[in-house]
Design a protein around this motif. Sequence first.
Motif, PDB file in Angstrom:
ATOM      1  N   LYS A   1     190.897 -86.439 -44.781  1.00 28.02           N
ATOM      2  CA  LYS A   1     190.316 -85.490 -43.838  1.00 28.02           C
ATOM      3  C   LYS A   1     189.264 -86.118 -42.935  1.00 28.02           C
ATOM      4  N   VAL A   2     188.993 -87.422 -43.118  1.00 30.21           N
ATOM      5  CA  VAL A   2     187.981 -88.094 -42.303  1.00 30.21           C
ATOM      6  C   VAL A   2     188.587 -88.443 -40.949  1.00 30.21           C
TER       7      VAL A   2
ATOM      8  N   ASP B   1     182.000 -89.881 -51.408  1.00 28.55           N
ATOM      9  CA  ASP B   1     181.445 -88.708 -50.745  1.00 28.55           C
ATOM     10  C   ASP B   1     179.991 -88.963 -50.365  1.00 28.55           C
TER      11      ASP B   1
ATOM     12  N   SER C   1     183.044 -85.149 -55.884  1.00 24.42           N
ATOM     13  CA  SER C   1     183.302 -83.803 -55.370  1.00 24.42           C
ATOM     14  C   SER C   1     184.749 -83.687 -54.922  1.00 24.42           C
TER      15      SER C   1
ATOM     16  N   GLU D   1     174.996 -80.572 -52.533  1.00 26.41           N
ATOM     17  CA  GLU D   1     175.935 -80.296 -51.459  1.00 26.41           C
ATOM     18  C   GLU D   1     176.698 -81.584 -51.147  1.00 26.41           C
ATOM     19  N   PHE D   2     177.991 -81.444 -50.851  1.00 28.74           N
ATOM     20  CA  PHE D   2     178.811 -82.631 -50.608  1.00 28.74           C
ATOM     21  C   PHE D   2     179.527 -82.501 -49.270  1.00 28.74           C
ATOM     22  N   ARG D   3     179.775 -83.652 -48.668  1.00 28.95           N
ATOM     23  CA  ARG D   3     180.583 -83.693 -47.450  1.00 28.95           C
ATOM     24  C   ARG D   3     181.329 -85.020 -47.396  1.00 28.95           C
ATOM     25  N   ASN D   4     182.303 -85.096 -46.514  1.00 22.59           N
ATOM     26  CA  ASN D   4     183.024 -86.343 -46.315  1.00 22.59           C
ATOM     27  C   ASN D   4     182.154 -87.356 -45.576  1.00 22.59           C
TER      28      ASN D   4
ATOM     29  N   THR E   1     185.849 -83.845 -51.925  1.00 20.75           N
ATOM     30  CA  THR E   1     186.099 -84.455 -50.625  1.00 20.75           C
ATOM     31  C   THR E   1     187.342 -85.338 -50.684  1.00 20.75           C
ATOM     32  N   CYS E   2     187.972 -85.529 -49.534  1.00 25.08           N
ATOM     33  CA  CYS E   2     189.204 -86.326 -49.481  1.00 25.08           C
ATOM     34  C   CYS E   2     189.181 -87.171 -48.206  1.00 25.08           C
TER      35      CYS E   2
ATOM     36  N   SER F   1     193.719 -82.742 -54.355  1.00 22.92           N
ATOM     37  CA  SER F   1     193.847 -83.370 -53.034  1.00 22.92           C
ATOM     38  C   SER F   1     193.769 -84.882 -53.134  1.00 22.92           C
ATOM     39  N   ASN F   2     192.887 -85.391 -53.988  1.00 18.79           N
ATOM     40  CA  ASN F   2     192.769 -86.838 -54.160  1.00 18.79           C
ATOM     41  C   ASN F   2     193.954 -87.407 -54.931  1.00 18.79           C
TER      42      ASN F   2
END
Length: 634
Positions: A32-33, A160, A26, A171-174, A28-29, A138-139
């Motif tokens: 941002k964690v 992710d 996804s 659905e995706f999240r960090n 996610t990057c 972003s990645n």
Amino acid sequence: MDMHLKNLFARFQEQFGSGPGLGPGSGTCLMKVEGIGPPFIKSLYRAAAALYRTDPWKRLRPAHHFGIRVGKDSDWSSKKQPFPCIQFIGGDGGDLGLYMFRSEKDARKMTGSRETIRVPNVELLRVTYELESLMFPSNKRMIRLLSLEISGTNRFPVIDVARCSSSGELEFRNPTQEHLRFLYGVMKAISLVHPLLQQDDGVGPKWSREVYFEPFIETVDVQWPPEMAKGSDLVAVTVSHPPGQGYEEKAGSTASSTPTKNLEPNKEESFGDIKVSSGVGSRVCEMCEKEVHGEQSVCCNKCWAVIYCSALCQKQHWKETHKTVCGLYKAMMEREEELAMKIFVFPCLVDQPCKWLESLEIHHKGMWRRKCGCYSHCPYGLLPVKGGLWDTWGGLEDDEYPRDLPLHDHIRDGLGISGPILLSGWSEYYNLRNLSMSSPVADILSHPLTVYYILTALIISSKNLLLKGKEVILHYLGPEGELDWMPAFAEIGHLLNGMGNIQIVIVGPGVPANLSGTTSGISSRVRVNLVRGLYQEEATYLTSPHAIVALNCALEKYASWGGALDLIKSMGVPAFFTDQSEISCANAKQVLRSAGLHITQPVTPNPFRSPVRNQGSSSNLPSYSNGFVFGVNT
């Protein structure tokens, strides 16, 4: 037209499935964690690249589930393992990846015969190896900004957490910082142990093409990088196949201690003595230095570390000295299980070197002659040499010693990989070289591979020089037995894999006078110069180094180290040392502090330490050649 194609693709999915996996990563990057910085991300990418190089997808399919335990349940915020079941995706098509589930039940639900089933409200952690050209911007920016390590020739991991909603949408999240820390332990451990799986041909239907493996469980120690360590440098990671064969936790164990199947009863905490009837050979009393045989010796019942000839000596030593260090020795003894390398199947405890060599049928042969005292009359570097590489390795079987051949077969997806091969430990190296785990060559290769590990993993500047195809100059101090192991150092040239050169300048009083000043090309990419004398007296005549190493240095034993350390301090060049035990390292730290040097690379277990445990004359403390590594000026 678009609607027509969408309906057509939906019917295709309904009939044939969507293929293995849940599709590409996804957007996610990791930048941002919350709570992680560039060093944390770099360590993750290095671990992911090391796993990729072991190519688990060659044999493993989604149906092969593994149980995972990283440390203790209490180490994690939920008081349980975050993702205790994993599978590899992509071996039979689709994107290559590692999927980690909250439970074995979730893994079974989502594993279909031809596809990954989208089960509502099931969450999993994914590592998907993607082509850089297909990644989100972003990645891509993060990879360029941090100069992250590539996996293979053109892939990078995307990490992710995926979840399928009740409507079937993904659905995706960090992931969280804790998830990524857990993932690091998993990737490091599984890359070491999956090559040990043994195929079981007697299981499953004969018509099935699926590969089955014998039940398997193994615990390895994983070294946390400094940015992930929390109170301990090591963590025990247990991998089992099939899942559900987890070890029980031992009450009162430390966060990093290795779990064990058999719980020991609590030992008497009061002072006393315990007979040791291990059947080992002659030992020496720590107090009076009297020779004592194994069945007659006693040891402290608190730390089990120190040998005595009698209870009288034990009690006297307790009052004078041992009482102040007993707790430290106990902690060191508890690390014994973590330091032991159980992947090897040859005897790894040496009480009497000659008998050990005889058991392996290599006594008085080749380079092994330096592993006992039978040739102590012959100066270092002057052992008679006869025959070829087979004789040099003592006549070992064909699959028990590395051939003098380039690594042309180090290939992934049909594309050759040039440049230094980055290794994380012995299992990866043995797998790369197709060596049997019954081979004892790690005991000698510990010296050259420790040098290679320092130059490619611990010193970034030397690694970058090699990646650019340039030469690295290394000053190697205080040689002894390794002067007769130069054929083993040729392995460094093969691991460079067609890029970069290393000039090793070996300096020390142990270099024979008739060899001093000589240069030899032990491989096309490794050149060795020999110089007899003390480093502080010879350094001005030598080419300035990029790095300095001293293996099994024993800094506290030789006064001549003082001048060398003063010079190292003034040069400001990265210098790394190894020693055999934690006690030796503690003494070395005192010597370094006295010389005004501060350890900038902390003392950690060396992944390329010899697997052979040396039996001390008056101590049971774990001791391994090149057991621990630490550095200054880094």
